[in-house]
Design a protein around this motif. Sequence first.
Motif, PDB file in Angstrom:
ATOM      1  N   ILE A  22      -6.158   6.327   5.333  1.00  0.00           N
ATOM      2  CA  ILE A  22      -4.995   6.881   5.181  1.00  0.00           C
ATOM      3  C   ILE A  22      -4.884   8.151   5.845  1.00  0.00           C
ATOM      4  O   ILE A  22      -3.415   8.263   6.140  1.00  0.00           O
ATOM      5  CB  ILE A  22      -5.060   6.991   3.417  1.00  0.00           C
ATOM      6  CG1 ILE A  22      -3.377   7.261   3.211  1.00  0.00           C
ATOM      7  CG2 ILE A  22      -5.743   8.218   3.155  1.00  0.00           C
ATOM      8  CD1 ILE A  22      -3.294   7.108   1.536  1.00  0.00           C
ATOM      9  N   THR A  54     -10.745   5.373   1.640  1.00  0.00           N
ATOM     10  CA  THR A  54      -9.388   5.082   0.991  1.00  0.00           C
ATOM     11  C   THR A  54      -9.101   4.075   0.211  1.00  0.00           C
ATOM     12  O   THR A  54      -8.750   4.267  -1.069  1.00  0.00           O
ATOM     13  CB  THR A  54      -8.313   4.785   2.292  1.00  0.00           C
ATOM     14  OG1 THR A  54      -8.420   5.735   3.312  1.00  0.00           O
ATOM     15  CG2 THR A  54      -7.039   4.724   1.620  1.00  0.00           C
ATOM     16  N   GLY A  59      -8.606   6.088  -7.014  1.00  0.00           N
ATOM     17  CA  GLY A  59      -6.966   5.696  -7.031  1.00  0.00           C
ATOM     18  C   GLY A  59      -6.314   6.973  -7.951  1.00  0.00           C
ATOM     19  O   GLY A  59      -5.178   6.488  -8.264  1.00  0.00           O
ATOM     20  N   ILE A  61      -4.121  10.334  -8.060  1.00  0.00           N
ATOM     21  CA  ILE A  61      -3.544  11.310  -7.415  1.00  0.00           C
ATOM     22  C   ILE A  61      -3.745  12.550  -8.107  1.00  0.00           C
ATOM     23  O   ILE A  61      -3.391  13.009  -9.318  1.00  0.00           O
ATOM     24  CB  ILE A  61      -1.983  11.061  -7.463  1.00  0.00           C
ATOM     25  CG1 ILE A  61      -1.502   9.577  -6.926  1.00  0.00           C
ATOM     26  CG2 ILE A  61      -1.046  12.199  -6.918  1.00  0.00           C
ATOM     27  CD1 ILE A  61      -0.250   9.261  -7.172  1.00  0.00           C
ATOM     28  N   MET A  84       3.444  12.030  -2.797  1.00  0.00           N
ATOM     29  CA  MET A  84       2.584  10.620  -2.872  1.00  0.00           C
ATOM     30  C   MET A  84       3.559   9.832  -3.962  1.00  0.00           C
ATOM     31  O   MET A  84       3.883   8.763  -3.763  1.00  0.00           O
ATOM     32  CB  MET A  84       1.163  10.713  -3.140  1.00  0.00           C
ATOM     33  CG  MET A  84       0.570   9.527  -3.277  1.00  0.00           C
ATOM     34  SD  MET A  84       0.501   8.327  -1.681  1.00  0.00           S
ATOM     35  CE  MET A  84      -0.215   9.824  -0.606  1.00  0.00           C
ATOM     36  N   CYS A  88       5.377   6.529  -3.116  1.00  0.00           N
ATOM     37  CA  CYS A  88       5.324   5.131  -3.726  1.00  0.00           C
ATOM     38  C   CYS A  88       6.667   4.744  -4.431  1.00  0.00           C
ATOM     39  O   CYS A  88       6.803   3.481  -4.258  1.00  0.00           O
ATOM     40  CB  CYS A  88       4.180   5.471  -4.767  1.00  0.00           C
ATOM     41  SG  CYS A  88       2.712   5.710  -4.170  1.00  0.00           S
ATOM     42  N   HIS A  95       2.395   2.859  -9.132  1.00  0.00           N
ATOM     43  CA  HIS A  95       1.741   4.267  -9.311  1.00  0.00           C
ATOM     44  C   HIS A  95       2.445   4.523 -10.872  1.00  0.00           C
ATOM     45  O   HIS A  95       3.246   3.987 -11.137  1.00  0.00           O
ATOM     46  CB  HIS A  95       2.570   5.081  -8.120  1.00  0.00           C
ATOM     47  CG  HIS A  95       3.939   5.346  -8.449  1.00  0.00           C
ATOM     48  ND1 HIS A  95       4.859   4.376  -8.074  1.00  0.00           N
ATOM     49  CD2 HIS A  95       4.759   6.693  -8.739  1.00  0.00           C
ATOM     50  CE1 HIS A  95       5.877   4.841  -8.348  1.00  0.00           C
ATOM     51  NE2 HIS A  95       5.934   6.107  -8.817  1.00  0.00           N
ATOM     52  N   CYS A 156      -2.302   5.648  -8.185  1.00  0.00           N
ATOM     53  CA  CYS A 156      -1.584   4.875  -7.158  1.00  0.00           C
ATOM     54  C   CYS A 156      -2.337   3.728  -6.712  1.00  0.00           C
ATOM     55  O   CYS A 156      -3.553   3.895  -6.658  1.00  0.00           O
ATOM     56  CB  CYS A 156      -0.621   5.630  -6.417  1.00  0.00           C
ATOM     57  SG  CYS A 156      -1.550   6.200  -4.725  1.00  0.00           S
ATOM     58  N   PHE A 158      -3.735   3.362  -3.161  1.00  0.00           N
ATOM     59  CA  PHE A 158      -3.662   3.888  -1.869  1.00  0.00           C
ATOM     60  C   PHE A 158      -3.898   2.908  -0.720  1.00  0.00           C
ATOM     61  O   PHE A 158      -3.371   3.330   0.346  1.00  0.00           O
ATOM     62  CB  PHE A 158      -4.969   5.096  -1.737  1.00  0.00           C
ATOM     63  CG  PHE A 158      -4.731   6.196  -2.563  1.00  0.00           C
ATOM     64  CD1 PHE A 158      -3.772   7.075  -2.463  1.00  0.00           C
ATOM     65  CD2 PHE A 158      -5.525   6.449  -3.605  1.00  0.00           C
ATOM     66  CE1 PHE A 158      -3.382   8.245  -2.969  1.00  0.00           C
ATOM     67  CE2 PHE A 158      -5.287   7.882  -4.259  1.00  0.00           C
ATOM     68  CZ  PHE A 158      -4.345   8.640  -3.946  1.00  0.00           C
ATOM     69  N   ALA A 386      -6.850  11.510   0.231  1.00  0.00           N
ATOM     70  CA  ALA A 386      -5.965  10.566  -0.156  1.00  0.00           C
ATOM     71  C   ALA A 386      -4.871  11.091  -0.850  1.00  0.00           C
ATOM     72  O   ALA A 386      -3.427  10.856  -0.454  1.00  0.00           O
ATOM     73  CB  ALA A 386      -6.531   9.417  -0.839  1.00  0.00           C
ATOM     74  N   THR A 387      -4.726  11.865  -1.719  1.00  0.00           N
ATOM     75  CA  THR A 387      -3.792  12.642  -2.387  1.00  0.00           C
ATOM     76  C   THR A 387      -2.992  13.445  -1.406  1.00  0.00           C
ATOM     77  O   THR A 387      -1.659  13.472  -1.286  1.00  0.00           O
ATOM     78  CB  THR A 387      -4.096  13.358  -3.596  1.00  0.00           C
ATOM     79  OG1 THR A 387      -4.864  12.553  -4.436  1.00  0.00           O
ATOM     80  CG2 THR A 387      -3.197  14.219  -4.367  1.00  0.00           C
ATOM     81  N   SER A 389      -2.760  13.161   1.802  1.00  0.00           N
ATOM     82  CA  SER A 389      -2.720  12.795   3.235  1.00  0.00           C
ATOM     83  C   SER A 389      -1.339  12.939   3.773  1.00  0.00           C
ATOM     84  O   SER A 389      -1.386  12.989   5.137  1.00  0.00           O
ATOM     85  CB  SER A 389      -3.101  10.930   3.056  1.00  0.00           C
ATOM     86  OG  SER A 389      -2.023  10.513   2.341  1.00  0.00           O
TER      87      SER A 389
END
Length: 407
Positions: A22, A54, A59, A61, A84, A88, A95, A156, A158, A386-387, A389
């Motif tokens: 990600i 990722t 998962g 956020i 994010m 989404c 999400h 979410c 990802f 990831a959050t 990114s």
Amino acid sequence: MRQRNVNGIAYDCDVLVIGGGIVGLSTAYAITRAAPDTRVMVLEKEWGPARHQTGRNSGVIHSGIYYRPGSLKARFAVRGAAEMVKFCAEYGIAHAVTGKLIVATERSELPRLHALVQRGRENGIPVRELGPAQIAEYEPEVRGLAAIHVGTTGICDFVGVARQLAEASGAEIRYGAEVVRIDRRAALGVAVRLGDGDVVRARVLVNCAGLHCDEVARLAGDEPGMRIVPFRGEYYSLARPELVHGLVYPVPDPAFPFLGVHLTRGTDGEVHIGPNAVPALAREGYGWGVVRPRELGATLAWPGSWRIARRHWRYGAGELRRSVSKAAFAVAVRRLLPAVSEDDLVPAAAGVRAQAVLRDGTLVDDFLIREGVRTVHVLNAPSPAATASLPIGREVGRRALGALGGG
């Protein structure tokens, strides 16, 4: 993507990103958004995106409540969480903004819980303090002395985000493209040889290789000053998902970058429990049976690995015990969720955290981005990457475009 001649040299792209997780895909997306004429290529050794960190996390956020005010993690997580959710929603990716509880189960944890309240406020995150009765309003089966509710936390898909970033970036994505050699020339750029013998030429290289980022940095001729020490996080699914309504976390130990075993209801309705944190015997060591002697030898040869072991052996012993004993894992879960039995825990896919460790054994606790000649290296981007990114991608992209403009 056709080659472009610059000063008589044929380049396959302007910016070459190594890593199709990600962060790498967000970087490609950010570059093409900021400079649409820039040709970007992404190399990913797997046959699809987001196959490692990722696609193997919980998962979540993250709100940004845990991270030191002013740090990249704090700033990028708070900003990234809002972005994010918006991303989404825009692209129809699964999400939800669920909120989460951070629960103290022992009196010794109360000062740390109160410190998190203050940290959340410093980071601009709305936090509500709860007593035992109020905990039950959110999670009837969870027990604790006190808790805080963080409303901006969510969940979410990802992997779905990564796929959408790849598509929306307009970059050329090459899967099954493993990097085996990098030749960098300050006046020219980089030539990257792949495992199939193909050579890709670019003016600037961006290293988003995650679990292998330190190795890629050294292939490019840059000494990163750290090594990735892989920690496996093992998960279980909850056979009775009705026991948990949302997200429930313990109070973390500030001495470690790990958040402890937590309960997470995902976008698919399943509840995952974990992860613990045990040393992995390979960079992609998703089970005790995966051992790669060269990678394990490199980890053991790094002085920082031994210093971590000496400093934190008690913590590590507890994590190892929970790894080999489902009963011990269940005991840890029952601190939060007393109704859980060992039979409720169903083994689920594990993940591996790419944790940067300095020579002195310090666990790098912030995102780490460094630049070299015609290179930008992302050297520490575990959770909450990831959050975060989208902001990370913009920062890395900004540096890559700066290097591109300089030559």
